[in-house]
Every structure is written in structure tokens, then in C-alpha cells.
Write an enzyme that holds these catalytic residues in place. Structure first.
Site, PDB file in Angstrom:
ATOM      1  N   SER A 282       0.865  -1.143   0.014  1.00 45.57           N
ATOM      2  CA  SER A 282       0.105  -0.019   0.042  1.00 45.57           C
ATOM      3  C   SER A 282       1.021   1.286  -0.056  1.00 45.57           C
ATOM      4  O   SER A 282       1.846   1.332   0.738  1.00 45.57           O
ATOM      5  CB  SER A 282      -0.864   0.129   1.385  1.00 45.57           C
ATOM      6  OG  SER A 282      -1.461   1.190   1.374  1.00 45.57           O
TER       7      SER A 282
ATOM      8  N   SER B 106      -0.411   4.031   1.217  1.00 39.32           N
ATOM      9  CA  SER B 106      -0.735   4.920   2.123  1.00 39.32           C
ATOM     10  C   SER B 106       0.024   5.177   3.078  1.00 39.32           C
ATOM     11  O   SER B 106       0.184   6.424   3.793  1.00 39.32           O
ATOM     12  CB  SER B 106      -2.091   4.381   2.785  1.00 39.32           C
ATOM     13  OG  SER B 106      -3.309   4.169   1.841  1.00 39.32           O
TER      14      SER B 106
ATOM     15  N   THR C 195      -9.158  -0.977   3.560  1.00 37.93           N
ATOM     16  CA  THR C 195      -9.204  -1.524   2.196  1.00 37.93           C
ATOM     17  C   THR C 195      -9.660  -2.777   2.009  1.00 37.93           C
ATOM     18  O   THR C 195     -10.083  -3.301   2.788  1.00 37.93           O
ATOM     19  CB  THR C 195      -7.815  -0.796   1.427  1.00 37.93           C
ATOM     20  OG1 THR C 195      -7.787  -1.145   0.142  1.00 37.93           O
ATOM     21  CG2 THR C 195      -6.753  -1.593   2.078  1.00 37.93           C
TER      22      THR C 195
ATOM     23  N   LYS D  87     -13.984  -3.154   3.613  1.00 34.99           N
ATOM     24  CA  LYS D  87     -14.645  -2.047   3.640  1.00 34.99           C
ATOM     25  C   LYS D  87     -16.137  -2.258   4.160  1.00 34.99           C
ATOM     26  O   LYS D  87     -16.642  -1.336   4.715  1.00 34.99           O
ATOM     27  CB  LYS D  87     -14.536  -1.370   2.175  1.00 34.99           C
ATOM     28  CG  LYS D  87     -13.291  -0.796   1.632  1.00 34.99           C
ATOM     29  CD  LYS D  87     -13.256  -0.101   0.526  1.00 34.99           C
ATOM     30  CE  LYS D  87     -12.051   0.766   0.180  1.00 34.99           C
ATOM     31  NZ  LYS D  87     -11.859   1.043  -1.337  1.00 34.99           N
TER      32      LYS D  87
ATOM     33  N   ASN E 148     -14.363   3.606   3.881  1.00 33.94           N
ATOM     34  CA  ASN E 148     -12.812   3.183   3.851  1.00 33.94           C
ATOM     35  C   ASN E 148     -12.074   3.854   4.987  1.00 33.94           C
ATOM     36  O   ASN E 148     -10.729   4.022   4.843  1.00 33.94           O
ATOM     37  CB  ASN E 148     -12.399   3.754   2.531  1.00 33.94           C
ATOM     38  CG  ASN E 148     -12.486   5.084   2.249  1.00 33.94           C
ATOM     39  OD1 ASN E 148     -13.235   5.715   3.058  1.00 33.94           O
ATOM     40  ND2 ASN E 148     -11.644   5.730   1.209  1.00 33.94           N
TER      41      ASN E 148
ATOM     42  N   GLY F   8     -17.339  -2.435 -13.408  1.00 29.91           N
ATOM     43  CA  GLY F   8     -17.032  -3.264 -12.138  1.00 29.91           C
ATOM     44  C   GLY F   8     -18.329  -3.106 -11.166  1.00 29.91           C
ATOM     45  O   GLY F   8     -19.153  -2.340 -11.607  1.00 29.91           O
TER      46      GLY F   8
ATOM     47  N   GLY G 191     -17.729  -4.160  -7.861  1.00 29.03           N
ATOM     48  CA  GLY G 191     -17.192  -4.429  -6.281  1.00 29.03           C
ATOM     49  C   GLY G 191     -17.309  -2.880  -5.541  1.00 29.03           C
ATOM     50  O   GLY G 191     -18.215  -2.200  -5.945  1.00 29.03           O
TER      51      GLY G 191
ATOM     52  N   ALA H  70     -15.274  -0.558  -4.931  1.00 27.62           N
ATOM     53  CA  ALA H  70     -14.859   0.880  -5.809  1.00 27.62           C
ATOM     54  C   ALA H  70     -16.224   1.230  -6.582  1.00 27.62           C
ATOM     55  O   ALA H  70     -16.559   2.476  -6.677  1.00 27.62           O
ATOM     56  CB  ALA H  70     -13.738   0.903  -6.621  1.00 27.62           C
TER      57      ALA H  70
ATOM     58  N   GLY I  68      -5.738   6.986 -11.748  1.00 26.17           N
ATOM     59  CA  GLY I  68      -6.332   6.534 -10.233  1.00 26.17           C
ATOM     60  C   GLY I  68      -5.691   7.148  -8.963  1.00 26.17           C
ATOM     61  O   GLY I  68      -6.021   7.594  -8.168  1.00 26.17           O
TER      62      GLY I  68
HETATM   63  P1  NAP Z   1     -13.498  -5.770  -6.002  1.00 25.63           P
HETATM   64  O1  NAP Z   1     -14.639  -5.417  -4.733  1.00 25.63           O
HETATM   65  O2  NAP Z   1     -12.770  -6.922  -5.738  1.00 25.63           O
HETATM   66  O3  NAP Z   1     -14.107  -5.731  -7.562  1.00 25.63           O
HETATM   67  C1  NAP Z   1     -13.398  -6.061  -8.392  1.00 25.63           C
HETATM   68  C2  NAP Z   1     -14.025  -5.563  -9.507  1.00 25.63           C
HETATM   69  O4  NAP Z   1     -13.199  -6.349 -10.654  1.00 25.63           O
HETATM   70  C3  NAP Z   1     -15.348  -6.636  -9.877  1.00 25.63           C
HETATM   71  O5  NAP Z   1     -16.377  -6.257 -10.543  1.00 25.63           O
HETATM   72  C4  NAP Z   1     -14.791  -7.977 -10.493  1.00 25.63           C
HETATM   73  O6  NAP Z   1     -15.795  -8.591 -11.530  1.00 25.63           O
HETATM   74  C5  NAP Z   1     -13.891  -7.283 -11.698  1.00 25.63           C
HETATM   75  N1  NAP Z   1     -13.023  -8.348 -12.161  1.00 25.63           N
HETATM   76  C6  NAP Z   1     -12.012  -8.781 -11.409  1.00 25.63           C
HETATM   77  N2  NAP Z   1     -11.364  -9.303 -12.200  1.00 25.63           N
HETATM   78  C7  NAP Z   1     -11.834  -9.377 -13.457  1.00 25.63           C
HETATM   79  C8  NAP Z   1     -11.728  -9.944 -14.830  1.00 25.63           C
HETATM   80  N3  NAP Z   1     -10.688 -10.945 -15.213  1.00 25.63           N
HETATM   81  N4  NAP Z   1     -12.275  -9.693 -15.871  1.00 25.63           N
HETATM   82  C9  NAP Z   1     -13.418  -8.720 -15.513  1.00 25.63           C
HETATM   83  N5  NAP Z   1     -13.837  -8.193 -14.455  1.00 25.63           N
HETATM   84  C10 NAP Z   1     -13.036  -8.667 -13.407  1.00 25.63           C
HETATM   85  O7  NAP Z   1     -12.403  -4.442  -5.778  1.00 25.63           O
HETATM   86  P2  NAP Z   1     -12.746  -2.780  -5.602  1.00 25.63           P
HETATM   87  O8  NAP Z   1     -12.513  -2.829  -4.066  1.00 25.63           O
HETATM   88  O9  NAP Z   1     -13.911  -2.610  -5.911  1.00 25.63           O
HETATM   89  O10 NAP Z   1     -11.509  -2.477  -6.232  1.00 25.63           O
HETATM   90  C11 NAP Z   1     -11.466  -2.545  -7.814  1.00 25.63           C
HETATM   91  C12 NAP Z   1     -10.410  -1.268  -8.173  1.00 25.63           C
HETATM   92  O11 NAP Z   1     -10.507  -0.249  -7.833  1.00 25.63           O
HETATM   93  C13 NAP Z   1      -8.953  -1.877  -7.698  1.00 25.63           C
HETATM   94  O12 NAP Z   1      -8.042  -1.823  -9.027  1.00 25.63           O
HETATM   95  C14 NAP Z   1      -8.564  -0.962  -6.665  1.00 25.63           C
HETATM   96  O13 NAP Z   1      -7.190  -0.652  -6.667  1.00 25.63           O
HETATM   97  C15 NAP Z   1      -9.188   0.335  -7.427  1.00 25.63           C
HETATM   98  N6  NAP Z   1      -9.515   1.391  -6.266  1.00 25.63           N
HETATM   99  C16 NAP Z   1      -8.896   2.729  -6.412  1.00 25.63           C
HETATM  100  C17 NAP Z   1      -9.226   3.771  -5.472  1.00 25.63           C
HETATM  101  C18 NAP Z   1      -8.298   4.920  -5.702  1.00 25.63           C
HETATM  102  O14 NAP Z   1      -8.364   5.482  -4.719  1.00 25.63           O
HETATM  103  N7  NAP Z   1      -7.701   5.256  -6.732  1.00 25.63           N
HETATM  104  C19 NAP Z   1     -10.027   3.544  -4.358  1.00 25.63           C
HETATM  105  C20 NAP Z   1     -10.733   1.959  -4.374  1.00 25.63           C
HETATM  106  C21 NAP Z   1     -10.429   1.122  -5.259  1.00 25.63           C
HETATM  107  P3  NAP Z   1     -16.837  -9.800 -10.941  1.00 25.63           P
HETATM  108  O15 NAP Z   1     -17.960  -9.085 -10.114  1.00 25.63           O
HETATM  109  O16 NAP Z   1     -17.204 -10.472 -11.942  1.00 25.63           O
HETATM  110  O17 NAP Z   1     -15.786 -10.514 -10.026  1.00 25.63           O
END
Ligand code: NAP
Length: 541
Positions: free
Chosen positions: A266, A268, A318, A322, A347, A391, A393, A395, A516
């Protein structure tokens, strides 16, 4: 090297250098000199293997005599995971000889479980120490290690070693199996009757190493390079000095951290510690690894909050915790912002001075802020804009809720359609017919055929450690290459790496692109403000 009074309540950074062979002496002394320049106050000569050589007495004597800083000599026995498997009488004679020499080390470290038994080791060392000149008498560190976990006899060791008149310092080191083990180390230090070192080893133990000055530990160990750690979980000297600002940690320093699994990579800790340093805030920010299940989160975070001596001021939370944070704060009767309640995920944890809990979601406002800043527009600019969120999830929940609140028409695209349906269902349920923003689930083929004003990637595609690190999530979800036009605004929430395939694809199309990292800094800045009441200063990229 003059004898320095070291047992003064200040915690000394000690660089541990293993020397296996007499041919390594010059290099080892150069390393110690560099570490001294870099802020180390003591050097531990780990001479387990050197002690097995015929020239051991002379070689170790030279290390101590020429040492650029006061030293600890340790010949760690194989019985406590060291490399010395030679004759015990030889080891005792070597150490006694060092104590009797004209240039004795400042400390001798021996295993408590061997020293406490009547025999050659105890007899030779105590005789040599008692016979040494008062102004050159090394202090004896009696140490107890357990690499499997908390030793069952931990409290007996403390009790007995405290009563032994020949033990000057008690050292306890065991492998932490959870962050909670650190709390016992802190209590032992705070209640010590003699100078003490209490450290947890392994990935859960970093906290005990960094926070030892808060509880009055005699010293903490650091390695002088990533590759040179002499115990699992040891930080480097540079990390202790620059990232954690070890010298400024004291009894009243507030503790913050990032709770996740995994959290080693991380960004952070770097961002928040740099911020704390820049505004002169008495706080330190640590990686706080907590295994994935809610029971781990609840037990660990609960104990960290309830441990008054620790002084936990708050945490970033994270993946995968969350949603756990919202449940935890609810169970504890704490407060949460509307966005956390609505999304069901937060978060940011804020621990009030009276122990009251609050949680907030800073991801959601950070998405909107990033978009508006890049568009150079006010909040109305998102009204009725068509936004594609990739997505479903955590985020994505934050992005969809924030975009809906700003009045956008959101279409959610996800590999697993059911998850997208659930997201839309959850976020649309409390809304009235005439609420501005709306969300629906899209067929991924529409990413090829339809045009959107805004694209926000919230999948982990493109992440260096993710499923498809070099792919564009747009192309993956659409099933073939998507063409963007220059009027599109594209936010990729993935921030490691910064320049993802999607960022490059959007740049090539001439679109407005937001990395990002920009969103990451915005969500971090809001957390920083909640904890310190101050703005996050510019941090290095
Ligand atoms: P998460 O809850 O695990 O969700 C992951 C998402 O990615 C789901 O929609 C999943 O789809 C999809 N996915 C994963 N592998 C895939 C693949 N091979 N093909 C297609 N879809 C796929 O994770 P999250 O917490 O939402 O985080 C997601 C991203 O956001 C991460 O990269 C994280 O670093 C980023 N993020 C950035 C910030 C920032 O401040 N910049 C803050 C928060 C998060 P399924 O539902 O089909 O599994």
C-alpha cells in the site's frame, strides 16, 4: 569507543550485521560506518558462524574495537534459531574473553533459557562481568525467542529474568500470529522493571518494531538493506528513519494505519507519514494486516481501539474490509456518514478521543472531485451525463452512488451480471421517481456500440497485481477493441501502475484522462483532514 549510558529511556535504532567469516570484517565495518551515518545508534554483531572459526576471538575483538558505534555481541545458539552449533564452553570462553578485553562491547546477548541454568556459560560470564572495571562493564541482555508463536512461558521468563541480578536487559522476541500479539509486547514494555526489548517477528510484528519508543523499549533492530534482515519482519534503517520518523515517536504519538489483506504494497503509509511530517503532526501511520474474514477484523480492530496505551486515532480500510467496517461501526453503536450507510462500505475509521467511533467513505466524493477537476467544471456539469461504470465491487458502488448523487445517468457493466444487478438494486431502492441520477445494468456489448460521456474503471483489470495487468478493462468487458472519442472523460481508479492500458488507450483517442493516483490522493486527503483537521500537503509522487 567510549562507554555510553544507553539505558536512559530512549529507544536506540540498532543495525544488525551478520558476519560469517574473518574475510568479511572490513566490509562489515564499512557497513556499520554507513549505518551510523544513516542514524543507527548501536550495531549488533551477529557472529554465530564467525565464532566457529579458529580466529574467532581475534576477529570478533577487532569488530568490537574498530566498531564505529557501541556494539552488542551475539553468538546466537542453534537452540534459538541461530547458526552457532559449536561447543558451549568455547562460546562461553569467547564471550568472557571479550568482556575481559581492553575494548569490551557495550552489551552481550545470551539466551535466557541457557544463561539461567547453572553451568559454564553462566559462571564464565558472571565472573568476567563482575571482574570488569565499573566504567567498562558490559550489560547483559538475556533474550528469549520463539519463532512459532507466543511462548507459553513468556511471563515466567519476564518474572525470573527480572529477579536475576546479572541480567541487565530482558529481550523478548516472538512471532506474532496477529496484530494483537503486539499489544502484549507493549504492555510488557510499559510495565517493565528493567530495561527491556519486546518485539514481535514476522509480517504482523512490524508495529512492535516501529512503536517501541512509544512504550520505552531499549532498542529496535533494523537491517541496513532489504536483503540483510537478521530476523523476519525487520524494517530497514531507511524505512524506520524516513518513512516512520522513528526519532519523533514518543509516548503521546497517535497511531494510524491501513487495514487490509494484503497491505504490504500500500502507498498509504508513505503518503500519510509524509503528510504528518510536513505539518508537524505527532502521529505515525503503519500497514495493519488483518486476514479477510469479518471475525478477524472485529477481534483485531476491536482490541486495537480498546487498548488505551496504543492510542489508535483512526485507519484507512481497504480490500477486503470496507463492508466489514460499516458492520463493525454499526455493531459498536458508532456513527457513519450517509454515503457509507447507502453504499454499505466505508474506507475511513475515526476513533474519537473518548473512544467513540465514526466511519466515512471518501472514495465516493473522490471520484466526483477527480472528474470535475479534470473537466474544469462545477458539480452541475455531471447532471444527465451518461456515465459507464466498469465493475460492481466496492469501488464501483462508491463511483455509482457518487455519480447518481451528482445527477448522472449511470450504466453499470460487470463480468458477473448478477453482481451488477444487486448493486443497482441496492443503490436505486431508497430513491424516488423524481430523484435526479439513475443507474441501470448494461449489456457489455453496448460498450462497443454506444457512446458515453464518462467512463470509470472500477475493475481490477490493469492492476500490476490484478487478473490482466496489461489489458484494457473496456476491451476485456466488450469482448473486442473499443474506440473512444476525444470528448470522453476517462477515470481509471487503478493506481498501480499509474499508466495503465486504459489510460494509454484514452490518451491515444485524445480523451480527457484521470489516473487512479489522482483519486487516491483525493480520498487520502479527506481522511487526513478528518484525522488531523489539516490539509494534506503535497506529497512526493
Ligand atoms: P472488488 O470489490 O474486488 O471488485 C473487483 C471488480 O473487478 C469486480 O467487479 C470484478 O468483477 C472485476 N474483475 C476482476 N477480475 C476481472 C476479470 N478478469 N475480468 C473482468 N472483471 C474482473 O475490488 P474494489 O475494491 O472494487 O477495487 C477495484 C479497483 O478499484 C482496484 O483496482 C482498486 O485498486 C481500485 N480502487 C482505487 C481507489 C483509488 O483511490 N484510486 C480506491 C478504491 C479502489 P466480478 O464481479 O465479475 O468478479
Amino acid at each position: 569507543m567510549p562507554f555510553v549510558q544507553y539505558d536512559t529511556g530512549v529507544t536506540h535504532v540498532t543495525v544488525s550485521i551478520a558476519v560469517a567469516d574473518a574475510a568479511e570484517l572490513d566490509a562489515a565495518l564499512r557497513r556499520a560506518a554507513a549505518a551510523s551515518e544513516g542514524g543507527a545508534r548501536l550495531v549488533e554483531w551477529r557472529v554465530d558462524e564467525l565464532a566457529l572459526h579458529s580466529v574467532a576471538a581475534e576477529a570478533i575483538g577487532r569488530l568490537v574495537a574498530d566498531s564505529p558505534m557501541p556494539s552488542i555481541v551475539t553468538i546466537r545458539s542453534a537452540t534459538e534459531a541461530g547458526l552457532y552449533d559449536g561447543d558451549e564452553a568455547h562460546r562461553a570462553e569467547l564471550l568472557a574473553g571479550l568482556i575481559r578485553s581492553d575494548t569490551p562491547p557495550r552489551y552481550i546477548d545470551v539466551e535466557w533459557r541457557m544463561f539461567r541454568r547453572p553451568g559454564a556459560l553462566r559462571e564464565k560470564l558472571t565472573t568476567a562481568i563482575d571482574g570488569a572495571r565499573a566504567d567498562r562493564q558490559p550489560s547483559l541482555i538475556a533474550s528469549a525467542h520463539d519463532f512459532a508463536g507466543r511462548p507459553a512461558d513468556l511471563l515466567q521468563v519476564v518474572e525470573q529474568a527480572a529477579l536475576d541480578a546479572h541480567v541487565d536487559v530482558i529481550k523478548l522476541a516472538w512471532t506474532a500470529r496477529s496484530l494483537r500479539d503486539n499489544l502484549e509486547a507493549f504492555d510488557l514494555l510499559a510495565e517493565r522493571r528493567k530495561p527491556m526489548i519486546a518485539l514481535c517477528m514476522g509480517p504482523f510484528g512490524l508495529m512492535s518494531r516501529v512503536l517501541s519508543p512509544k512504550f520505552g523499549g531499549l532498542l529496535t533492530y533494523a537491517s541496513d538493506s532489504d536483503a540483510a534482515a537478521t530476523a523476519p519482519g525487520q524494517p530497514t534503517l531507511v524505512q524506520l528513519r524516513d518513512m516512520y520518523r522513528f526519532e519523533s515517536i514518543g509516548k503521546f504519538t497517535k497511531v494510524y494505519g491501513v487495514i487490509g489483506w494484503p497491505v504490504e504494497h500500500s502507498q498509504s503509509p508513505r503518503v500519510h507519514n509524509e503528510g504528518f511530517s510536513a505539518i508537524g503532526f505527532d502521529g505515525v501511520y503503519l500497514p495493519l494486516p488483518v486476514p479477510s474474514e469479518y471475525e478477524h477484523f472485529k477481534a483485531t480492530v476491536g482490541e486495537l481501539i480498546d487498548h488505551d496505551r496504543l492510542g489508535l486515532g483512526g485507519a484507512s480500510v481497504t480490500i477486503p474490509h470496507k463492508r466489514h467496517l460499516v458492520r463493525f461501526v454499526e455493531e459498536r453503536g458508532g456513527r457513519m456518514d450517509d454515503m457509507s450507510r447507502r453504499i454499505g462500505a466505508a474506507n475511513t475509521l475515526i476513533v474519537g478521543s473518548a473512544g467513540g467511533l465514526e466511519c466515512a467513505n471518501t472514495d465516493a466524493p473522490a471520484v466526483v472531485q477527480s472528474l470535475l477537476e479534470a473537466m474544469n467544471a462545477g458539480v452541475d456539469a455531471l447532471q444527465e451525463k451518461r456515465a459507464a461504470v466498469l465493475g460492481a465491487g466496492g469501488a464501483a458502488r462508491a463511483a455509482v452512488a457518487a455519480l447518481m448523487d451528482a445527477g448522472a445517468e449511470v450504466v453499470v457493466f460487470n463480468r458477473t451480471a448478477d453482481r451488477a444487478l444487486q448493486l443497482v438494486d441496492d443503490l436505486m431502492t431508497p430513491r424516488n421517481q423524481d430523484d435526479a441520477g439513475r443507474a441501470r445494468v448494461g449489456d457489455t456489448a453496448a460498450l462497443r456500440d454506444e457512446r458515453f460521456d464518462i467512463y470509470v474503471n472500477c475493475t481490477s483489470i490493469g492492476m500490476a497485481t490484478g487478473p490482466e495487468p496489461n489489458a484494457s478493462p473496456l476491451d476485456v468487458l466488450a469482448g473486442s477493441a473499443v474506440t473512444l472519442d476525444e470528448s470522453a472523460v476517462v477515470l481509471d481508479t487503478v493506481y498501480a501502475p499509474r499508466r495503465t492500458a486504459l489510460v494509454q488507450q484514452a490518451e491515444t483517442a485524445g480523451a480527457t484522462v484521470i489516473e487512479g493516483w489522482d483519486m487516491f490522493l483525493r480520498q487520502a486527503a479527506m481522511q487526513f483532514r478528518m484525522w488531523t483537521g489539516r490539509e494534506l500537503p503535497n506529497v512526493s509522487n
